[in-house]
Design an enzyme around this catalytic site. Structure first.
Site, PDB file in Angstrom:
ATOM      1  N   ILE A 159       0.843  -1.212   0.000  1.00 43.41           N
ATOM      2  CA  ILE A 159       0.000   0.000   0.000  1.00 43.41           C
ATOM      3  C   ILE A 159       0.876   1.260   0.000  1.00 43.41           C
ATOM      4  O   ILE A 159       1.618   1.536   0.954  1.00 43.41           O
ATOM      5  CB  ILE A 159      -0.976  -0.005   1.202  1.00 43.41           C
ATOM      6  CG1 ILE A 159      -1.775  -1.323   1.214  1.00 43.41           C
ATOM      7  CG2 ILE A 159      -1.908   1.202   1.131  1.00 43.41           C
ATOM      8  CD1 ILE A 159      -2.557  -1.634  -0.054  1.00 43.41           C
ATOM      9  N   THR A 160       0.755   2.037  -1.068  1.00 45.12           N
ATOM     10  CA  THR A 160       1.557   3.244  -1.271  1.00 45.12           C
ATOM     11  C   THR A 160       1.120   4.358  -0.312  1.00 45.12           C
ATOM     12  O   THR A 160      -0.079   4.527  -0.077  1.00 45.12           O
ATOM     13  CB  THR A 160       1.411   3.727  -2.733  1.00 45.12           C
ATOM     14  OG1 THR A 160       1.755   2.651  -3.593  1.00 45.12           O
ATOM     15  CG2 THR A 160       2.316   4.910  -3.021  1.00 45.12           C
ATOM     16  N   ARG A 272      28.412  11.998 -26.218  1.00 48.27           N
ATOM     17  CA  ARG A 272      29.225  10.774 -26.200  1.00 48.27           C
ATOM     18  C   ARG A 272      29.677  10.418 -27.611  1.00 48.27           C
ATOM     19  O   ARG A 272      28.880  10.451 -28.551  1.00 48.27           O
ATOM     20  CB  ARG A 272      28.376   9.633 -25.630  1.00 48.27           C
ATOM     21  CG  ARG A 272      29.063   8.307 -25.568  1.00 48.27           C
ATOM     22  CD  ARG A 272      29.952   8.206 -24.359  1.00 48.27           C
ATOM     23  NE  ARG A 272      30.496   6.875 -24.165  1.00 48.27           N
ATOM     24  CZ  ARG A 272      31.421   6.591 -23.277  1.00 48.27           C
ATOM     25  NH1 ARG A 272      31.907   7.545 -22.499  1.00 48.27           N
ATOM     26  NH2 ARG A 272      31.874   5.367 -23.140  1.00 48.27           N
ATOM     27  N   GLN A 340      20.379   0.942 -22.936  1.00 41.89           N
ATOM     28  CA  GLN A 340      21.295   0.402 -23.952  1.00 41.89           C
ATOM     29  C   GLN A 340      22.113   1.534 -24.587  1.00 41.89           C
ATOM     30  O   GLN A 340      23.326   1.412 -24.778  1.00 41.89           O
ATOM     31  CB  GLN A 340      20.486  -0.349 -25.022  1.00 41.89           C
ATOM     32  CG  GLN A 340      21.333  -1.161 -25.979  1.00 41.89           C
ATOM     33  CD  GLN A 340      22.027  -2.335 -25.266  1.00 41.89           C
ATOM     34  OE1 GLN A 340      21.611  -2.742 -24.202  1.00 41.89           O
ATOM     35  NE2 GLN A 340      23.111  -2.811 -25.853  1.00 41.89           N
ATOM     36  N   ILE A 341      21.446   2.639 -24.890  1.00 40.28           N
ATOM     37  CA  ILE A 341      22.139   3.770 -25.517  1.00 40.28           C
ATOM     38  C   ILE A 341      23.203   4.342 -24.575  1.00 40.28           C
ATOM     39  O   ILE A 341      24.267   4.776 -25.015  1.00 40.28           O
ATOM     40  CB  ILE A 341      21.110   4.856 -25.942  1.00 40.28           C
ATOM     41  CG1 ILE A 341      20.353   4.364 -27.177  1.00 40.28           C
ATOM     42  CG2 ILE A 341      21.790   6.198 -26.191  1.00 40.28           C
ATOM     43  CD1 ILE A 341      19.225   5.264 -27.623  1.00 40.28           C
ATOM     44  N   GLU A 367      -1.891  -1.002 -10.062  1.00 40.06           N
ATOM     45  CA  GLU A 367      -3.222  -0.540 -10.508  1.00 40.06           C
ATOM     46  C   GLU A 367      -3.757  -1.400 -11.636  1.00 40.06           C
ATOM     47  O   GLU A 367      -4.330  -0.901 -12.605  1.00 40.06           O
ATOM     48  CB  GLU A 367      -3.196   0.952 -10.854  1.00 40.06           C
ATOM     49  CG  GLU A 367      -2.926   1.770  -9.600  1.00 40.06           C
ATOM     50  CD  GLU A 367      -3.185   3.240  -9.714  1.00 40.06           C
ATOM     51  OE1 GLU A 367      -4.123   3.640 -10.404  1.00 40.06           O
ATOM     52  OE2 GLU A 367      -2.424   3.999  -9.081  1.00 40.06           O
ATOM     53  N   THR A 369      -2.547  -5.301 -13.461  1.00 32.81           N
ATOM     54  CA  THR A 369      -1.437  -5.745 -14.320  1.00 32.81           C
ATOM     55  C   THR A 369      -1.824  -5.596 -15.793  1.00 32.81           C
ATOM     56  O   THR A 369      -2.995  -5.377 -16.127  1.00 32.81           O
ATOM     57  CB  THR A 369      -1.123  -7.226 -14.048  1.00 32.81           C
ATOM     58  OG1 THR A 369      -2.275  -8.002 -14.410  1.00 32.81           O
ATOM     59  CG2 THR A 369      -0.772  -7.469 -12.589  1.00 32.81           C
TER      60      THR A 369
END
Ligand SMILES: Cc1cc2nc3c(=O)[nH]c(=O)nc-3n(C[C@H](O)[C@H](O)[C@H](O)COP(=O)(O)OP(=O)(O)OC[C@H]3O[C@@H](n4cnc5c(N)ncnc54)[C@H](O)[C@@H]3O)c2cc1C
Length: 389
Positions: A159-160, A272, A340-341, A367, A369
């Site tokens: 419970i948030t 980069r 990944q980048i 909330e 699935t």
């Protein structure tokens, strides 16, 4: 005419929240996340900005805005961080909204002003250790009336906002009887600190690490009969209504995370270099970013559409489930591609994309699935559906 352009007020709010996320949240949230610490100072500042009162009328201390405004704020916050975004989402769409929608005047006046100011938080207690998707079937928490009080026994899981120092209440769903052999389910307000109501320690989580999530236990926990929220026996229907709206909010948060991945990558691929060129010069990187932008845009339009229907008082259940399903997919896919980048740096917690990667997964779970969203969509299309939702 269909228009997805924001009006002046919504655009002003979007800019304000975006600046807040950039200037106030971004510089410090990584530390809170690593320490697993709830960011009280940030939440207090969000409260001062009025974010916790966005969709509520001014008479209760709200901003007199709408649900779309709340979703916009979530979108902009989640571009930078999801822990603060979920704290706002759960506090408003799940915590305060049931009080506003189903509370009587006394309950609204008692609880809403502090919640709207963000000085206190409310939690939404639906899920139980024995099952979240299979509610009400898997529900075990009970409440019986005894001498003008509800006596609650049972437990809730995940419970948030339930255990912060500023949490004022949880609205818990409980079985209050079985008239005619049918389970009667009602919603009951349980103030923090009520004897018999125990809040467990903060879970150790993969993501949303600067948000508060706990297990709750009720052992002969007594609250006044007047703490019933809305009609007796309507609790499950009320919570489903709240969840339908909440899915739009979670979709907005997911779309924000998906967009945040694009934001971070756009900066990084200009800085980069590899093999003598900026990363952004490689077509594979360009295509990845183009796909990420397309997913984030599609996710945004999906929640815009669901929110527009909600605001026009049109049916929106299917669109909310579609928005939640597609936006959480977009968040997961974008978080994976962004990491990944970034290469090795994407795996380092000090980089926001690592946080996005860790935060994205739960969007396919909380909330409802992704499987539950598919069930709802299929039923709305008339496929299957012996279960009411
Ligand atoms: C960080 C976090 C915060 C949360 N905050 C709250 C909160 O504030 N309030 C609250 O009430 N809940 C909260 N939840 C709970 C959340 O809503 C549930 O975790 C979620 O609904 C799934 O329930 P479950 O975990 O019991 O999984 P289960 O229901 O046990 O599901 C397990 C798996 O089985 C699948 N499944 C289940 N039934 C079917 C079926 N019929 N067909 C196909 N697949 C199926 C599910 O999709 C899932 O993949 C939170 C969860 C997390 C992780």
């Amino acid at each position: 005419m269909i228009s997805y352009r924001l009006g002046e007020e919504h655009e002003a709010l979007r800019v304000t929240v975006a600046e807040f996320a950039r200037d106030v949240v971004a510089p410090v949230i990584g530390g809170f996340y690593e320490r697993g610490e709830f960011p009280y100072e940030i939440v207090a500042r969000m409260g001062k900005l009025g974010l916790f009162g966005l969709p509520f009328p001014e008479e209760y201390g709200g901003m007199g805005g709408d649900f779309f405004a709340l979703c916009l704020a979530l979108h902009e916050l989640a571009r930078v961080d999801s822990s603060v975004a979920i704290t706002l989402e759960a506090g408003v769409a799940l915590g305060a909204m049931p009080i506003y929608r189903f509370g009587d005047e006394q309950q609204r006046a008692q609880w809403l002003p502090d919640l709207c100011r963000g000085e206190r938080l409310a939690a939404f207690g639906l899920t139980e250790p024995g099952g979240g998707s299979d509610i009400p079937g898997g529900m075990r928490t009970t409440a019986r009336l005894e001498q003008g009080e509800w006596v609650i026994d049972g437990s809730k899981a995940f419970i948030t906002n339930s255990g912060t120092a500023i949490t004022s209440l949880v609205t818990a769903l409980a079985i209050t009887g079985d008239p005619g052999g049918r389970r009667e389910i009602s919603a009951i307000i349980v103030p923090s600190g009520t004897p018999g109501f125990t809040v467990g320690p903060e879970y150790s989580k993969v993501g949303w690490c600067a948000s508060d999530t706990r297990e709750l236990a009720f052992a002969s926990c007594r609250v006044p009969e007047a703490n019933l929220l809305g009609e007796r026996g309507r609790g499950y229907a009320q919570f489903l209504q709240i969840l339908d709206e909440g899915r739009i909010a979670i979709a907005a948060l997911s779309a924000g995370l998906a967009q945040g991945c694009v934001d971070e990558c756009l900066r990084y691929v200009r800085e980069r270099s590899a093999f003598g060129h900026q990363l952004g010069d490689y077509q594979d990187i360009q295509f990845k970013i183009a796909d990420m932008e397309a997913r984030a845009h599609g996710a945004k339009l999906a929640w815009y559409d669901a929110a527009a229907r909600l605001q026009a008082s049109e049916p929106f259940k299917k669109q909310a489930a579609i928005a939640k399903l597609t936006a959480s997919n977009a968040a997961m896919d974008n978080a994976r591609d962004a990491t990944q980048i970034f290469g090795g740096y994407g795996f380092m917690n000090e980089f926001p994309v690592a946080r996005f990667y860790r935060d994205a997964k739960v969007l396919e779970i909380g909330e409802g699935t992704s499987e539950v969203q598919r069930m709802i969509i299929a039923r709305q299309l008339g496929v299957g559906g012996s279960r009411p939702d």
